[in-house]
Design a protein around this motif. Structure first.
Motif: not given
Length: 107
Positions: A89-90, A98, A100, A93-94
């Motif tokens: 997930y991180d 942020e 998403a 999001e990158e």
């Protein structure tokens, strides 16, 4: 799809969402006025809301059919799955910004 004929249980894991994308070429988009682009965006948003409503209702109806046919429908705790997915997930999001993941989850 007569799942009830071949299995006795179904677990609602929310790991898949059937979706459809609205696509328009960059050239066509650029040829539209701001007003026309606004109309397209309004139509896409309205269509998305309608689609979401119909999809949720169809899922509820399908689950009711499953239960009527004797299937056991379970709703497992999804937090352990989400915790295990957090590194991915991180990464998403990158790539997409942020918030998403929360947006996709409907949070």
């Amino acid at each position: 799809m007569k799942f009830y004929e071949v299995q006795s249980h179904v677990a609602l894991t929310d790991h898949f969402v059937a979706s459809a994308a609205v696509q328009i070429s960059a050239d066509t988009w650029a040829d539209l006025s701001e007003e026309e682009q606004g109309w397209v965006m309004q139509a896409v948003e309205a269509g998305g809301e309608k689609n979401d409503t119909l999809t949720r209702q169809a899922e509820e109806d399908l689950l009711a059919t499953f239960e009527e046919r004797g299937m056991t429908v379970t709703r497992p705790d999804l937090e352990p799955f989400r915790a295990a997915m957090q590194p991915y997930y991180d990464t998403l999001e990158e790539e997409f910004g942020e918030g998403a993941i929360a947006e996709v989850r409907g949070e």
